[in-house]
Write a protein that holds these residues in place. Structure first.
Motif, PDB file in Angstrom:
ATOM      1  N   UNK A 185     -15.681   0.055  57.817  1.00 45.46           N
ATOM      2  CA  UNK A 185     -16.255   0.945  56.799  1.00 45.46           C
ATOM      3  C   UNK A 185     -15.178   1.464  55.854  1.00 45.46           C
ATOM      4  N   UNK A 186     -13.964   1.685  56.380  1.00 44.49           N
ATOM      5  CA  UNK A 186     -12.865   2.147  55.538  1.00 44.49           C
ATOM      6  C   UNK A 186     -12.463   1.082  54.534  1.00 44.49           C
ATOM      7  N   UNK A 187     -12.374  -0.162  54.990  1.00 44.17           N
ATOM      8  CA  UNK A 187     -11.938  -1.237  54.103  1.00 44.17           C
ATOM      9  C   UNK A 187     -13.001  -1.517  53.041  1.00 44.17           C
ATOM     10  N   UNK A 188     -14.250  -1.452  53.413  1.00 45.02           N
ATOM     11  CA  UNK A 188     -15.314  -1.610  52.421  1.00 45.02           C
ATOM     12  C   UNK A 188     -15.254  -0.505  51.373  1.00 45.02           C
ATOM     13  N   UNK A 189     -15.019   0.710  51.828  1.00 48.46           N
ATOM     14  CA  UNK A 189     -14.950   1.831  50.889  1.00 48.46           C
ATOM     15  C   UNK A 189     -13.779   1.671  49.925  1.00 48.46           C
ATOM     16  N   UNK A 190     -12.655   1.189  50.427  1.00 53.68           N
ATOM     17  CA  UNK A 190     -11.499   1.002  49.552  1.00 53.68           C
ATOM     18  C   UNK A 190     -11.727  -0.102  48.532  1.00 53.68           C
ATOM     19  N   UNK A 191     -12.395  -1.160  48.930  1.00 54.94           N
ATOM     20  CA  UNK A 191     -12.745  -2.194  47.959  1.00 54.94           C
ATOM     21  C   UNK A 191     -13.624  -1.614  46.855  1.00 54.94           C
ATOM     22  N   UNK A 192     -14.589  -0.805  47.256  1.00 61.00           N
ATOM     23  CA  UNK A 192     -15.495  -0.216  46.266  1.00 61.00           C
ATOM     24  C   UNK A 192     -14.728   0.728  45.338  1.00 61.00           C
ATOM     25  N   UNK A 193     -13.852   1.553  45.904  1.00 59.14           N
ATOM     26  CA  UNK A 193     -13.075   2.491  45.096  1.00 59.14           C
ATOM     27  C   UNK A 193     -12.122   1.769  44.149  1.00 59.14           C
ATOM     28  N   UNK A 194     -11.693   0.563  44.539  1.00 63.46           N
ATOM     29  CA  UNK A 194     -10.796  -0.222  43.690  1.00 63.46           C
ATOM     30  C   UNK A 194     -11.534  -0.919  42.560  1.00 63.46           C
ATOM     31  N   UNK A 195     -12.862  -0.834  42.545  1.00 66.69           N
ATOM     32  CA  UNK A 195     -13.636  -1.397  41.455  1.00 66.69           C
ATOM     33  C   UNK A 195     -14.342  -2.702  41.765  1.00 66.69           C
ATOM     34  N   UNK A 196     -14.316  -3.140  43.028  1.00 65.36           N
ATOM     35  CA  UNK A 196     -15.014  -4.367  43.394  1.00 65.36           C
ATOM     36  C   UNK A 196     -16.503  -4.106  43.592  1.00 65.36           C
ATOM     37  N   UNK A 197     -17.286  -5.162  43.412  1.00 65.30           N
ATOM     38  CA  UNK A 197     -18.731  -5.091  43.594  1.00 65.30           C
ATOM     39  C   UNK A 197     -19.175  -6.214  44.526  1.00 65.30           C
ATOM     40  N   UNK A 198     -20.466  -6.226  44.830  1.00 68.51           N
ATOM     41  CA  UNK A 198     -21.038  -7.234  45.741  1.00 68.51           C
ATOM     42  C   UNK A 198     -20.239  -7.288  47.052  1.00 68.51           C
ATOM     43  N   UNK A 199     -19.991  -6.147  47.624  1.00 67.02           N
ATOM     44  CA  UNK A 199     -19.130  -6.049  48.807  1.00 67.02           C
ATOM     45  C   UNK A 199     -19.923  -6.422  50.054  1.00 67.02           C
ATOM     46  N   UNK A 200     -19.301  -7.253  50.899  1.00 66.68           N
ATOM     47  CA  UNK A 200     -19.945  -7.696  52.126  1.00 66.68           C
ATOM     48  C   UNK A 200     -19.010  -7.597  53.322  1.00 66.68           C
TER      49      UNK A 200
END
Length: 239
Positions: A185-200
């Protein structure tokens, strides 16, 4: 703080020559070789892109070490330009000697990826971020996004802290002395905060080597948080 105990480039350098031997000793209970773990990750990357209807012409292997993933990348992405990036000059030298014509090996200062914006189609990291201070993850992922092309994919494999066998392997591994596992959950959140989308997110490796004939069933377990490893992925949508 967690961030104060990350391994330095010099510490990675001291493990460069013996990396494969140490890795093999550490995972022997799994019944698999380091090459198995390297290949399944690259194959998963290939399958992810295939399902997305994409290909990768320019690939960055972030934290490539001694080049363990080079052979699988050449197998699954034979026409791609592959760059192996690492903070350890000694590891890069070992990788360059092993695969002199199969990849470009580039040094990294730990902060800024030495490539211009919109360079790569795929950025891949295999068990790298648990060695990096957690407070630096977001800035690095923003660097990933900077050098990815629009539509490009970020893919990170990590050890699953929910799995007790994985925790034991990390706790007894010499080059994981200063590692700090990352919850999905932490790594997904960091991807989202970095501006990535379509996160899986997908969990992997539920079955040990002696039961490998059951591995085709693992596709139905990818949402179960008990796999030994997991990967998260995201896409750069906007320029």
């Amino acid at each position: 703080m967690l961030d104060s105990t990350a391994m330095t480039p010099a510490e990675f350098d001291q493990f460069a020559d013996a990396y494969r031997t140490l890795h093999h000793q550490n995972i022997r209970f799994s019944g698999e070789s380091p090459e198995f773990f390297a290949e399944y990750k690259v194959k998963d990357a290939w399958e992810l892109l295939w399902k997305q209807g994409k290909s990768a012409t320019w690939i960055l292997d972030f934290g490539a070490g001694i080049g363990t993933s080079v052979a699988p990348f050449r197998k699954y992405f034979p026409r791609a330009s592959l760059t192996c990036l690492d903070v350890s000059e000694k590891s890069l030298a070992v990788g360059r000697a092993r695969y002199p014509d199969l990849a470009e090996f580039r040094a990294f200062d730990g902060k800024r990826i030495p490539f211009p914006e919109n360079t790569f189609d795929l950025i891949f990291a295999a068990g790298v971020f648990h060695h990096i201070p957690h407070g630096e993850h977001l800035d690095l992922l923003r660097e990933w996004r900077r050098v990815l092309r629009p539509g490009g994919t970020a893919l990170l494999f990590e050890h699953n802290p929910f799995n007790p066998i994985t925790r034991h392997a990390v706790n007894t591994c010499p080059f994981d002395d200063n590692a700090h596992l990352i919850y999905p959950s932490e790594l997904r959140r960091r991807l989202r905060e970095a501006g990535f989308e379509q996160i899986g997110l997908r969990y992997r490796l539920f079955v040990p080597g002696f039961l490998r004939f059951l591995r085709p069933l693992e596709r139905w377990l990818s949402a179960c948080p008990l796999g030994a490893q997991y990967f998260v992925h995201g896409v750069k949508i906007a320029p």
